[in-house]
Every structure is written in C-alpha cells, then in structure tokens.
Write a protein that holds these residues in place. Structure first.
Motif, PDB file in Angstrom:
ATOM      1  N   ARG A   1       0.867  -1.182   0.000  1.00 40.08           N
ATOM      2  CA  ARG A   1       0.000   0.000   0.000  1.00 40.08           C
ATOM      3  C   ARG A   1       0.896   1.223   0.000  1.00 40.08           C
ATOM      4  O   ARG A   1       1.700   1.421   0.911  1.00 40.08           O
ATOM      5  CB  ARG A   1      -0.914   0.020   1.222  1.00 40.08           C
ATOM      6  N   ILE A   2       0.746   2.031  -1.040  1.00 47.78           N
ATOM      7  CA  ILE A   2       1.594   3.202  -1.233  1.00 47.78           C
ATOM      8  C   ILE A   2       0.744   4.444  -1.057  1.00 47.78           C
ATOM      9  O   ILE A   2      -0.288   4.610  -1.726  1.00 47.78           O
ATOM     10  CB  ILE A   2       2.250   3.177  -2.627  1.00 47.78           C
ATOM     11  N   VAL A   3       1.145   5.321  -0.166  1.00 44.23           N
ATOM     12  CA  VAL A   3       0.411   6.545   0.123  1.00 44.23           C
ATOM     13  C   VAL A   3       0.955   7.661  -0.762  1.00 44.23           C
ATOM     14  O   VAL A   3       2.157   7.925  -0.775  1.00 44.23           O
ATOM     15  CB  VAL A   3       0.537   6.931   1.606  1.00 44.23           C
ATOM     16  N   ILE A   4       0.055   8.322  -1.503  1.00 41.39           N
ATOM     17  CA  ILE A   4       0.442   9.414  -2.385  1.00 41.39           C
ATOM     18  C   ILE A   4       0.434  10.715  -1.584  1.00 41.39           C
ATOM     19  O   ILE A   4      -0.556  11.047  -0.917  1.00 41.39           O
ATOM     20  CB  ILE A   4      -0.500   9.522  -3.586  1.00 41.39           C
ATOM     21  N   ALA A   5       1.535  11.478  -1.647  1.00 43.14           N
ATOM     22  CA  ALA A   5       1.675  12.673  -0.816  1.00 43.14           C
ATOM     23  C   ALA A   5       0.716  13.782  -1.268  1.00 43.14           C
ATOM     24  O   ALA A   5      -0.063  14.299  -0.469  1.00 43.14           O
ATOM     25  CB  ALA A   5       3.119  13.171  -0.855  1.00 43.14           C
ATOM     26  N   LYS A   6       0.756  14.140  -2.532  1.00 38.96           N
ATOM     27  CA  LYS A   6      -0.096  15.217  -3.053  1.00 38.96           C
ATOM     28  C   LYS A   6      -0.811  14.684  -4.298  1.00 38.96           C
ATOM     29  O   LYS A   6      -0.372  14.908  -5.423  1.00 38.96           O
ATOM     30  CB  LYS A   6       0.734  16.450  -3.390  1.00 38.96           C
ATOM     31  N   PRO A   7      -1.929  14.007  -4.104  1.00 37.48           N
ATOM     32  CA  PRO A   7      -2.557  13.328  -5.244  1.00 37.48           C
ATOM     33  C   PRO A   7      -3.202  14.267  -6.252  1.00 37.48           C
ATOM     34  O   PRO A   7      -3.305  13.933  -7.426  1.00 37.48           O
ATOM     35  CB  PRO A   7      -3.617  12.446  -4.579  1.00 37.48           C
TER      36      PRO A   7
END
Length: 334
Positions: A307-313
């Motif tokens: 699971r990869i969290v996008i900083a500024k989607p």
C-alpha cells in the motif's frame, strides 16, 4: 543455393537467439539491476453518509460531482419534531430541578410557625381535657356525676393527648427538613431528566448531515421528502485524501522494498507527471498468482501486497486507475 540456405539458417538462428534472450524479460524472469517497476491501481476510500436520527429530509444541498469540504452541511431533516422533543425534555428537567431545590431548602419559616401554633393549640386542648378529667374524677365518688361522664372525660383526655403528640411530630418533621433518601431520589431524577434533555439537544443537532472529510459526491441516493432511518444512505462520498495505490511485489524483489521507502508513481493518462509516494504497508502474507508458463518451477509466483500513500494526489488520480510504481535504484539508496 547453398549460400541462400546458409544465410537463411543464420537468420533463423539469430531470430531464435533473440527470442530466447528476450524470453526472461517477457516472462518477468529478468530483473532490472537499476530499478524495479511495479504495477498497481489507485485505491480511494468511499464513505456512505447518512443521518444518526430518523426523520423526513427537508433539504439536500449538494449533488453528484460536487466537491465538498470537511464540516460542510450537505443535508437537513425536518427539525420541528426534534425541537418539540427538546422543549418538552427541558421543561421536565426544570420541574425536577425545582422539586430537588424545594427538598433541599426544607420547610419555609411560615410553615414551621404554623406547625408550632397548631402544636400549642393541641397542648392547650390537652390541658383543658386534663382539668376536666381531674374534676370528673373528684366528683364521681360523691355521685355528683355519672360513670358515663367520667368515661367521657377519660376519652377526651386521651384524644387530646394523641392530637398533641401528632402536632409535636409534625413540627419536628418540618424543623428536621427532608430526608436524605428523598433528596437523593429527587437528585437522580433531575440528573436523568437533564441527560434526556441533552440527548434531545444532540438529536436536534443531528438533523444536519455534516461532511466528515473533503471529497467528491459520487451518488445522491435519497431525495427531499423521503423518510430515512439511521441505516439509510443519503450520499456516497469519495474522499480526496488519503489516496493509496495497491500494488504487488514479487517474492524475489521483496528485499528491495520496506515501509517508509519513497517511490515515484506515474499514470498512463499523464506519464510525464510523477507523484511522490511512500510505501506504508507490506502484507506479511504471501499470495499465489497463477501464471501460464511451461516450467513447473514458475507455475506460481509468490507476491506480496503493497500500500503506497500518495503525498499530493491532486485531482487527476481516480478510483481504479492503473498506475506504474518506480522503485529507486540500489545505487540511489532509500
């Protein structure tokens, strides 16, 4: 003819060699020593929004596709029944608080004075009855009065004694005040009524449906005038953040990823624009993904979910969109 056959044979051998050299890459056997590319899909959380109380919808302020912020009021129920319930609960609580205050204050001075006067009156009646009894007792031996008159005097004295005792106890009760148990009962009833009023006040606030997070309205499920319960969905909200990418890494490359690693994510829509992501979760459980390959050793590959969290989607990434995850090369470090 021999030259042509030899040339044809060499071309076929070269094509076969190129095909064989490219086979590991096409089957995913080759590993890029500089970087590893993973593939995944955008995962955006969705929330079903509804009221915490039952009622009739009076207003719907947003529609499908509208962007909303956290704290926005997006719908309202008819508040009149809840206002009436609150008014009744507050009136009951006020009445019970007044009863409690009355018990704690005890009798008024005028009530005590009245009870003391009644007691004095009963004492005067008792004294008069006592004198009448003593007179009758002296006259009876001489036959001046009958036995019935003496009996009447005795009964009158006993009744006066009882009335005086009753007046004395009534005065003592007023002077002592309310019982501790009565005060405790009234206090508990007042607290329960206050809690009921607070619950009614909360229900009145709950007639407004407030957005818990920023996002975009995906579905408007109900319409104005519909009667809903707490189990009914009114809106479906797609959250703006967090935006995650669900990807899988093969078991041989598992050692190259770890939580906290920075990665670059690109989409097919805009491959030139990359998003900064952070690996936030690596599944501890392996999953088997069947492959259509010939060798028994590669019939199944072990993969692990990331699971990869996008900083500024931003607004470009959408639910389910396929993306490419670029891991940093070993020389670049983590």
């Amino acid at each position: 003819m021999k030259k042509i056959a030899l040339i044809t044979l060499l071309i076929a051998a070269g094509a076969a060699g190129a095909w064989w050299l490219d086979l590991p890459a096409r089957l995913g056997w080759a590993e890029d020593n500089r970087s590893t590319v993973l593939y995944g899909n955008v995962d955006i959380r969705q929330v079903s929004l509804g009221f915490r109380v039952s009622g009739r919808i009076a207003e719907l302020r947003v529609d499908e596709g509208d962007a909303i912020k956290a704290g926005d009021v997006i719908a309202r129920l008819d508040a009149e029944p809840f206002q009436q319930a609150l008014d009744a609960a507050e009136a009951d609580a006020e009445a019970l608080r007044a009863t409690l205050a009355k018990l704690k204050a005890g009798a008024r001075p005028t009530e005590i004075a009245q009870a003391r006067a009644a007691h004095d009156e009963r004492l005067a009646e008792l004294q008069n009855a006592e004198l009448a009894y003593q007179r009758a007792q002296r006259l009876r031996p001489a036959g001046t009065i009958s036995q019935a008159e003496l009996d009447q005097a005795i009964a009158t004295r006993a009744a006066a004694t009882a009335r005086a005792a009753s007046a004395r106890e009534a005065l003592a009760l007023l002077e002592e005040g309310s019982r501790v148990e009565d005060i405790a009962t009234a206090e508990a009833q007042a607290n329960a009524a206050t809690a009921k009023a607070a619950s009614a006040r909360t229900a009145l606030k709950d007639v407004e449906l407030v957005a818990p997070s920023a996002g975009v309205i995906l579905s408007r499920v109900r319409e104005v005038g519909a009667v809903v319960s707490p189990a009914d969905t009114v809106y479906v909200l797609s959250l703006t953040e967090p935006v995650w990418v669900r990807a899988y890494v093969a078991e041989p490359n598992l050692g190259r990823v770890h939580p906290g690693m920075k990665v670059k994510v690109t989409s097919d829509t805009n491959p030139g624009h990359g998003y900064e992501g952070t690996i936030g979760f690596i599944s501890p459980v392996a999953e088997f993904t069947p492959k259509s390959v010939e060798t028994p050793e590669l019939r199944t590959d072990l993969v692990y979910r990331l699971r990869i969290v996008i900083a500024k989607p931003g607004t470009d990434l959408r639910q389910g969109m396929p993306v490419t995850v670029h891991l940093p090369s070993p020389e670049a470090g983590t």
